[in-house]
Design a protein around this motif. Structure first.
Motif, PDB file in Angstrom:
ATOM      1  N   THR A  88       0.835  -1.189   0.000  1.00  0.00           N
ATOM      2  CA  THR A  88       0.000   0.000   0.000  1.00  0.00           C
ATOM      3  C   THR A  88       0.877   1.248   0.000  1.00  0.00           C
ATOM      4  O   THR A  88       2.105   1.181  -0.158  1.00  0.00           O
ATOM      5  N   ARG A  97      -0.455   4.922  14.272  1.00  0.00           N
ATOM      6  CA  ARG A  97      -1.231   4.845  13.030  1.00  0.00           C
ATOM      7  C   ARG A  97      -0.285   5.004  11.839  1.00  0.00           C
ATOM      8  O   ARG A  97      -0.275   6.025  11.155  1.00  0.00           O
ATOM      9  N   GLU A 101      -5.332   6.921   8.420  1.00  0.00           N
ATOM     10  CA  GLU A 101      -6.697   6.524   8.765  1.00  0.00           C
ATOM     11  C   GLU A 101      -6.996   5.073   8.426  1.00  0.00           C
ATOM     12  O   GLU A 101      -7.936   4.491   8.958  1.00  0.00           O
ATOM     13  N   ARG A 102      -6.193   4.472   7.535  1.00  0.00           N
ATOM     14  CA  ARG A 102      -6.442   3.079   7.134  1.00  0.00           C
ATOM     15  C   ARG A 102      -5.741   2.078   8.052  1.00  0.00           C
ATOM     16  O   ARG A 102      -5.820   0.868   7.820  1.00  0.00           O
ATOM     17  N   SER A 103      -5.070   2.561   9.083  1.00  0.00           N
ATOM     18  CA  SER A 103      -4.337   1.673   9.991  1.00  0.00           C
ATOM     19  C   SER A 103      -5.259   0.641  10.634  1.00  0.00           C
ATOM     20  O   SER A 103      -4.886  -0.527  10.794  1.00  0.00           O
ATOM     21  N   PHE A 105      -8.080  -0.605   9.421  1.00  0.00           N
ATOM     22  CA  PHE A 105      -8.432  -1.610   8.411  1.00  0.00           C
ATOM     23  C   PHE A 105      -7.333  -2.660   8.302  1.00  0.00           C
ATOM     24  O   PHE A 105      -7.598  -3.870   8.306  1.00  0.00           O
ATOM     25  N   ARG A 159      -3.224  -3.440  -2.021  1.00  0.00           N
ATOM     26  CA  ARG A 159      -4.246  -2.596  -1.390  1.00  0.00           C
ATOM     27  C   ARG A 159      -3.869  -1.124  -1.522  1.00  0.00           C
ATOM     28  O   ARG A 159      -3.995  -0.341  -0.580  1.00  0.00           O
ATOM     29  N   PRO A 161      -4.445   2.658  -2.301  1.00  0.00           N
ATOM     30  CA  PRO A 161      -5.695   3.303  -1.899  1.00  0.00           C
ATOM     31  C   PRO A 161      -6.534   3.929  -3.002  1.00  0.00           C
ATOM     32  O   PRO A 161      -7.736   4.093  -2.843  1.00  0.00           O
ATOM     33  N   GLY A 412     -14.818  -1.142  -0.732  1.00  0.00           N
ATOM     34  CA  GLY A 412     -14.808  -0.587   0.621  1.00  0.00           C
ATOM     35  C   GLY A 412     -15.506  -1.538   1.582  1.00  0.00           C
ATOM     36  O   GLY A 412     -16.158  -2.502   1.167  1.00  0.00           O
TER      37      GLY A 412
END
Length: 453
Positions: A88, A97, A101-103, A105, A159, A161, A412
């Protein structure tokens, strides 16, 4: 698929791998591999049902932690793992993190590794040590994120983004190098383009009937003609996602006027009236190009409390590389919203909440299941590369006909906020890693099949 065994670092022996008696094989074994790192070693039989690795060999293989492992025999080598890298971008300096913000997930995805029997980490382009053939990957432990150096993985799960990041030249080069030079399979390799998917599926008799009438780079004349046929149409960016930039245009015969429903720059749902189609299009596309859009027929979908319903259906490949449906959820549009997305006020409901009648519910599930699996096979057949998951946005019209609105290669996971879908959330995450396990074994034993994809 074979079972997972506990892998334990042992003080016994030097440069030795101890395998359970149940794994006795007639093959002459002289090597052990973890990820893409292979070493000569002595292999002995253990009296326990555990895989024991002498401390020096454990350290030399860069095994990140004890835990369940699958065992694959091929020629003279015992393969441990597999080691799965999730590729990613968007890393930060934060220890709490590291992927912004995707941490969360990624933490949830890595948390299922032990239940599958794999070793999983997250990495980006800057964590690759090309000279050493290693990656400083992010692992998720009980106490949080931890950086550990490991060999190149057996499989990479893409993955990235968004499309902009995916098209970055440096990231494309990383993908190409790991796949072509190191023969590492890469699954979920790219975002889908709506028009390209439509063009592929319209030729397939088994799925063409699910597709709404759709055109790329629409003219005023084309939109006008479709409005006269369907009374409303949708304009969608061919490379869009998350419902952004979608417009619904409605023609009112009684008023001789055009209405447009859309979500504005402030994330507010808008309904605007225009005296002509030309004035509507000129206003909407004053800062963007119509050629980047598709026009799609409007469909009279089933409703709940006068609000449009569509369905998100996730399909995943399993440990045998077979497609299966992992979740179906209904999405009800927010008041005045052009889409059912949650960020536009949409609400997630289970299928039985939408269809309280058991027969009606069963019929809807069967129809959605069948459509999603047929569409998955058709897309998989035509798209180059290994696809492990697809998220479909499907609709059921007032005549119970199924329609495909969109297929997402990196779906998502907002639907899993519904408390009744937590088991599906867990299962779908496990399936992603199980498919990586399948790809690992295929690559080891039949590399020509995987590398041709």
């Amino acid at each position: 698929m074979n079972k997972a065994y506990p892998l334990i670092k042992s003080e016994k022996g030097k440069n030795t791998l101890f395998l359970p008696k149940s794994l006795t094989t007639s093959q002459s074994l002289t090597k052990v591999a973890f990820g893409t790192l292979s070493l000569d070693c002595e292999i002995q039989t253990s009296s326990t049902d555990e895989v024991l690795v002498s401390e020096d060999l454990y350290n030399a293989l860069l095994i990140p932690n004890e835990g369940p492992t699958h065992i694959i025999f091929h020629e003279d080598t015992v393969f441990l793992g597999p080691l799965i890298g999730i590729f990613t971008a968007g890393f930060t300096d934060s220890g709490l993190r590291p992927i912004g913000e995707r941490s969360l997930f990624f933490a949830k995805l890595l948390a299922v590794e032990k239940s599958v029997g794999v070793f999983t980490f997250v990495f980006g382009a800057h964590q690759i040590n090309w000279d050493q053939g290693t990656i400083t990957g992010y692992f998720y432990r009980k106490n949080g994120w931890e950086k550990v150096e490991v060999p190149f993985p057996n499989v990479v799960y893409d993955r990235l983004p968004n499309r902009r990041t995916e098209n970055h030249r440096a990231l494309k080069k990383v993908k190409q190098r790991l796949h072509e030079e190191y023969l590492i399979p890469w699954f979920n390799p790219g975002f889908f383009n709506k028009w390209e998917i439509h063009q592929l599926l319209i030729k397939e008799k088994s799925v063409a009937h699910y597709l709404p009438e759709t055109y790329i780079n629409p003219t005023f004349e084309r939109i006008e003609l479709m409005l006269s046929t369907y009374q409303h149409v949708y304009l969608k960016p061919a490379n869009g996602s998350l419902g952004l930039g979608v417009y619904q245009i409605i023609y009112s015969k009684e008023e001789g006027a055009y209405y447009c429903r859309y979500n504005d720059d402030k994330n507010a749902n808008r309904l605007q009236k225009f005296s002509s189609l030309e004035s509507c299009i000129n206003y909407l596309f004053r800062n963007k190009k119509l050629k980047d859009y598709i026009v799609q027929q409007g469909i009279s979908l089933q409703r709940s409390d006068h609000k449009t319903i569509d369905f998100r259906v996730h399909t995943n490949k399993d440990a045998n590389g077979k497609w299966k449906v992992s979740v179906i959820a209904g999405k009800i549009a927010g008041r005045g919203s052009v889409t059912t997305h949650l960020n536009n006020g949409g609400v997630v409901k289970t299928v039985d909440e939408i269809f309280p009648d058991k027969k009606e519910c069963f019929k809807a599930i069967e129809s959605l299941n069948q459509a999603a699996l047929r569409l998955s096979h058709a897309i998989d057949f035509h798209i180059k590369g290994s696809i492990g998951e697809i998220g479909f946005d499907l609709g059921i019209d007032k005549d119970n006909k199924i329609w495909l609105f969109e297929a997402n290669s990196k779906p998502g996971r907002s639907i899993f906020s519904h408390p009744k879908l937590r088991e599906n959330d867990l299962h779908s995450r496990q399936l992603s890693l199980l498919y990586a396990l399948f790809l690992t074994e295929k690559t080891i034993k039949q590399p020509e099949e995987i590398l041709q994809l």
